[in-house]
Enzyme design. Structure first.
Site, PDB file in Angstrom:
ATOM      1  N   GLU A 241       3.409  12.258   0.862  1.00 59.73           N
ATOM      2  CA  GLU A 241       4.196  11.281   1.550  1.00 59.73           C
ATOM      3  C   GLU A 241       5.330  10.930   0.250  1.00 59.73           C
ATOM      4  O   GLU A 241       5.204  10.485  -0.753  1.00 59.73           O
ATOM      5  CB  GLU A 241       3.462   9.871   1.808  1.00 59.73           C
ATOM      6  CG  GLU A 241       2.562   9.961   3.075  1.00 59.73           C
ATOM      7  CD  GLU A 241       3.041  10.220   4.384  1.00 59.73           C
ATOM      8  OE1 GLU A 241       4.195   9.949   4.502  1.00 59.73           O
ATOM      9  OE2 GLU A 241       2.248  10.185   5.237  1.00 59.73           O
TER      10      GLU A 241
HETATM   11 ZN   LIG Z   1       5.044  11.672   8.947  1.00 65.72          ZN
END
Ligand SMILES: [Zn+2]
Length: 268
Positions: A241
Site C-alpha cells: 500500500e
Molecule cells: Zn486497493
C-alpha cells in the site's frame, strides 16, 4: 474503507511517463513495447468493455524455478501500481527468466483505471468475493474471469503472490503480508523495507479494522484476490500500500522497488 468513494475520480501527472495516470491508451502502448522486448507470452483471460484482461508470462516455464505472480490495478484510482509495473518491466532483462517463472497481471480493472475511479464501470469492487469469509461479497466481472482461471493462477503464484495497491487517504506506507508463521519473516520485512525507502511507515495501529504492527497487517484473510491465492496454496503473499497523497512519480518508483524486492526475495 468507508470514506473511499467508488466513483470519486483521481488523476495525477507523471513526469517519468509524460502523461496522466488514467491514460490507458498510453499505458497499453508502453506495455506492449515492454512485453514485446521481453518476449513475454500473453494469456488473455477475457475482455472488459473491449479492454483485455491479460496475463503475461515467462517465454518458457522451467520446472526447477519458483513461480511467482505480480498483479496491480485492481482499484482504478490506485494508479501507481500499474505504472510502477511498467517501470519495473522497463528495468528487466531476460536474466529474470533464469531466476523465476514470472507471471504479470498489470491491469486488473481497466475500466476503473481509465476513469480514475476505484470500482469497475459496473460499480463492482474487483478485489472482493474471491473467498467466502462472511463479508457477503460477490465476485466482480474481473473476479469471475480470474476465478474461472484458478488453475492457471494457482500454478503461477505457487511460490508467491505480490499485489500492489494504494491507500488514497494516506501519506504513509504499509503492507498486508501472509507467511506460514506467527510473525512476519524476511519475506514481509524485505518488502516493507523497499517501501520505506520512499515513504514513512504508517503509525496507525488499526487500518480498516485490521490490527497493524510496525506497518504490517499479518495473515488477515478477507475475500481479496491475494488472500484467495494464499488460502489456495501460494507459499507467501503480500499486498503493498503506497500513499496516494504523496507525489505520483515517487509512488511509481516505490511500486517498482517493491516488485524488484519481491523477485529478489523469491529466488534467494
Ligand atoms: Zn486497493
Amino acid at each position: 474503507m468507508n470514506s473511499r468513494t467508488p466513483y470519486q475520480t483521481f488523476r495525477w501527472h507523471s513526469e517519468i511517463f509524460d502523461c496522466y495516470s488514467n491514460d490507458i491508451e498510453q499505458f497499453e502502448r508502453q506495455l506492449l513495447q515492454e512485453t514485446a522486448r521481453l518476449q513475454l507470452k500473453p494469456r488473455v483471460i477475457g475482455h472488459i468493455d473491449g479492454w483485455p484482461l491479460q496475463l503475461w508470462q515467462s517465454p518458457a516455464a522451467n520446472a526447477g524455478l519458483p513461480s511467482v505472480l505480480i498483479s496491480s490495478g485492481f482499484h482504478g484510482e490506485e494508479a501507481a501500481g500499474p505504472w510502477g509495473m511498467l517501470h519495473f518491466m522497463s528495468e528487466l532483462t531476460d536474466t529474470i527468466f533464469t531466476q523465476v517463472n514470472l507471471t504479470l497481471l498489470p491491469l486488473a480493472n481497466p475500466t476503473g483505471f481509465s476513469k480514475g475511479h476505484r470500482f469497475n464501470r459496473f460499480g463492482e469492487n474487483p478485489n472482493r468475493g474471491y473467498l467466502s469469509v462472511g463479508d457477503g461479497a460477490t465476485p466482480s466481472l474481473e473476479g469471475k474471469l480470474l476465478l474461472a482461471h484458478a488453475q492457471l493462477l494457482l500454478a503461477a503464484s505457487r511460490d508467491g503472490i505480490l499485489t500492489c495497491h494504494e491507500d488514497i487517504l494516506s501519506q504513509q506506507t504499509y503492507l498486508y503480508a501472509f507467511e506460514p508463521s506467527k510473525q512476519p519473516g524476511a519475506f514481509s520485512q524485505g518488502l516493507l523495507a523497499a517501501l520505506t525507502q520512499y515513504f514513512p511507515v504508517t503509525e496507525a495501529a488499526v487500518i480498516d479494522d485490521c490490527p497493524v504492527e510496525n506497518g504490517i497487517i499479518f495473515n488477515h484473510f478477507d475475500s481479496s484476490f491475494e488472500a484467495w491465492l494464499v488460502r489456495s496454496g501460494a507459499k507467501a503473499g503480500a499486498c503493498s500500500e503506497t500513499p496516494a497523497k504523496a507525489n505520483f512519480d515517487r509512488r511509481i518508483l516505490a511500486n517498482s522497488a517493491v516488485m524488484q524486492q519481491f523477485i529478489a526475495g523469491s529466488h534467494n
